[in-house]
Design a protein around this motif. Sequence first.
Motif, PDB file in Angstrom:
ATOM      1  N   THR A 150     114.379  28.219 -38.190  1.00 15.58           N
ATOM      2  CA  THR A 150     114.425  26.815 -37.778  1.00 15.58           C
ATOM      3  C   THR A 150     115.824  26.290 -38.109  1.00 15.58           C
ATOM      4  OG1 THR A 150     113.503  26.190 -39.923  1.00 15.58           O
ATOM      5  CG2 THR A 150     111.974  26.381 -38.099  1.00 15.58           C
ATOM      6  N   GLY A 151     116.588  25.989 -37.070  1.00 11.20           N
ATOM      7  CA  GLY A 151     117.944  25.508 -37.312  1.00 11.20           C
ATOM      8  C   GLY A 151     118.952  26.631 -37.258  1.00 11.20           C
ATOM      9  N   LYS A 152     120.070  26.460 -37.951  1.00  9.05           N
ATOM     10  CA  LYS A 152     121.263  27.271 -37.772  1.00  9.05           C
ATOM     11  C   LYS A 152     121.416  28.370 -38.813  1.00  9.05           C
ATOM     12  CE  LYS A 152     125.217  27.681 -35.530  1.00  9.05           C
ATOM     13  NZ  LYS A 152     125.400  27.625 -34.095  1.00  9.05           N
ATOM     14  N   LEU A 153     121.957  29.502 -38.365  1.00 11.13           N
ATOM     15  CA  LEU A 153     122.327  30.598 -39.253  1.00 11.13           C
ATOM     16  C   LEU A 153     123.864  30.614 -39.355  1.00 11.13           C
ATOM     17  CD1 LEU A 153     119.989  33.453 -37.922  1.00 11.13           C
ATOM     18  CD2 LEU A 153     119.448  31.512 -39.414  1.00 11.13           C
ATOM     19  N   LEU A 205     117.501  35.910 -36.277  1.00  7.04           N
ATOM     20  CA  LEU A 205     117.609  35.092 -35.070  1.00  7.04           C
ATOM     21  C   LEU A 205     116.746  35.665 -33.957  1.00  7.04           C
ATOM     22  CD1 LEU A 205     118.982  32.584 -33.934  1.00  7.04           C
ATOM     23  CD2 LEU A 205     120.858  34.032 -33.136  1.00  7.04           C
ATOM     24  N   GLU A 206     116.758  36.984 -33.780  1.00 11.27           N
ATOM     25  CA  GLU A 206     115.969  37.607 -32.716  1.00 11.27           C
ATOM     26  C   GLU A 206     114.465  37.457 -32.954  1.00 11.27           C
ATOM     27  OE1 GLU A 206     117.732  41.588 -32.737  1.00 11.27           O
ATOM     28  OE2 GLU A 206     118.442  41.205 -30.695  1.00 11.27           O
ATOM     29  N   ALA A 233     116.228  33.537 -24.850  1.00  9.13           N
ATOM     30  CA  ALA A 233     115.707  34.034 -26.125  1.00  9.13           C
ATOM     31  C   ALA A 233     114.609  35.074 -25.940  1.00  9.13           C
ATOM     32  CB  ALA A 233     115.189  32.866 -26.966  1.00  9.13           C
ATOM     33  N   SER A 234     113.811  34.957 -24.868  1.00 12.37           N
ATOM     34  CA  SER A 234     112.738  35.919 -24.614  1.00 12.37           C
ATOM     35  C   SER A 234     113.108  36.904 -23.508  1.00 12.37           C
ATOM     36  CB  SER A 234     111.460  35.174 -24.222  1.00 12.37           C
ATOM     37  OG  SER A 234     111.630  34.528 -22.973  1.00 12.37           O
ATOM     38  N   GLY A 287     114.646  25.419 -32.582  1.00 11.99           N
ATOM     39  CA  GLY A 287     115.795  26.307 -32.701  1.00 11.99           C
ATOM     40  C   GLY A 287     117.092  25.532 -32.854  1.00 11.99           C
ATOM     41  N   GLY A 288     118.197  26.257 -32.826  1.00  2.99           N
ATOM     42  CA  GLY A 288     119.495  25.626 -33.058  1.00  2.99           C
ATOM     43  C   GLY A 288     119.828  24.548 -32.042  1.00  2.99           C
TER      44      GLY A 288
END
Length: 325
Positions: A318-321, A312-313, A241-242, A151-152
């Motif tokens: 993988t990585g940044k939005l 994102l949810e 996140a969860s 993730g980010g």
Amino acid sequence: MTTMRAVRIHAPGPIEAMRLETVPLPEPGPGSVLVRIEAAGVNFIDIYKRNGLYSVPLPATLGEEACGVVEKTGVGVSEFKPGDRVGWAGTLGAYAQYAVVPADRLVSVPDSVPAPLAAASLLQGMTAHYLATDTFRLEPGHVCLITAAAGGVGTWLVQVAELRGARVLAAVGSEEKAALVRRLGADDVIVYQDQNLVERVRELTRGRGVDVVYDGVGRATFEAGLDCLRPRGTMVTFGNASGPVPAIEPLLLARKGSLFLTRPVLAHYTADREELLKRAGEVLSWVESGLVKVTIHRRYDLAEVAQAHRDLESRTTTGKLILEP
């Protein structure tokens, strides 16, 4: 221009609570700066503030990480002038074409760092920086477990931990993500659906356990993370996140080996301006020099903000939005 586009919420709720609206262009007050936003980061904290997990004054313009150009300064601002490239993390208002930001929360962005990279780096880069240098100061010989490693924040943490000489065990949700974190330097990779997290960590550490767990997942991995620690190890829970982690009794930490538990936030590690400038400066220098590789998953227009939150949810990114107003 007297108006601008901004993504706002009028009440906490699901993705549909966000509205792209036309609002008056704000004026910078004393000590503040009007910034024309070129790129804004999308982060889980935006989701938490949208859905009400974290409360914000309403109506609110979401987003708290961006890079742009100074348009206008308020009374008493001497550090910045129109035309300067700046960035920030931790002040609401980034999901918009313009934002008013306190001057003491802004940092200078080098000309050699493009706006999307700067916007992709500040919040998550400074988060990884404080986690690995202050919350639990990694040194050569330490072994860390990073959940949501693709993730980010996770992709940053993998690289910062490697820079600091630690051994990195990276936990991810798919083989595609495993390949990514291996490229970023992870020493060992654990894929959740294929391997038992606790058993695999114990196997990789010859039964000892890790010195620290950096857990950005929350509810789904928290209890297993505690079981991955060595005696007197440290659990750093910094994301949900969860979902939020369950309540625990302090005696549980004793039974599992006199563990340490902390729930840090970036604001407390950048409250002092000198610390903010030092942390942001190191992060941007890593990006500028290529020591840290920034992964941008996708770039969206403001009108696509709902899709950005869905992506994102889903935890498939993988990585940044990045939003580009």
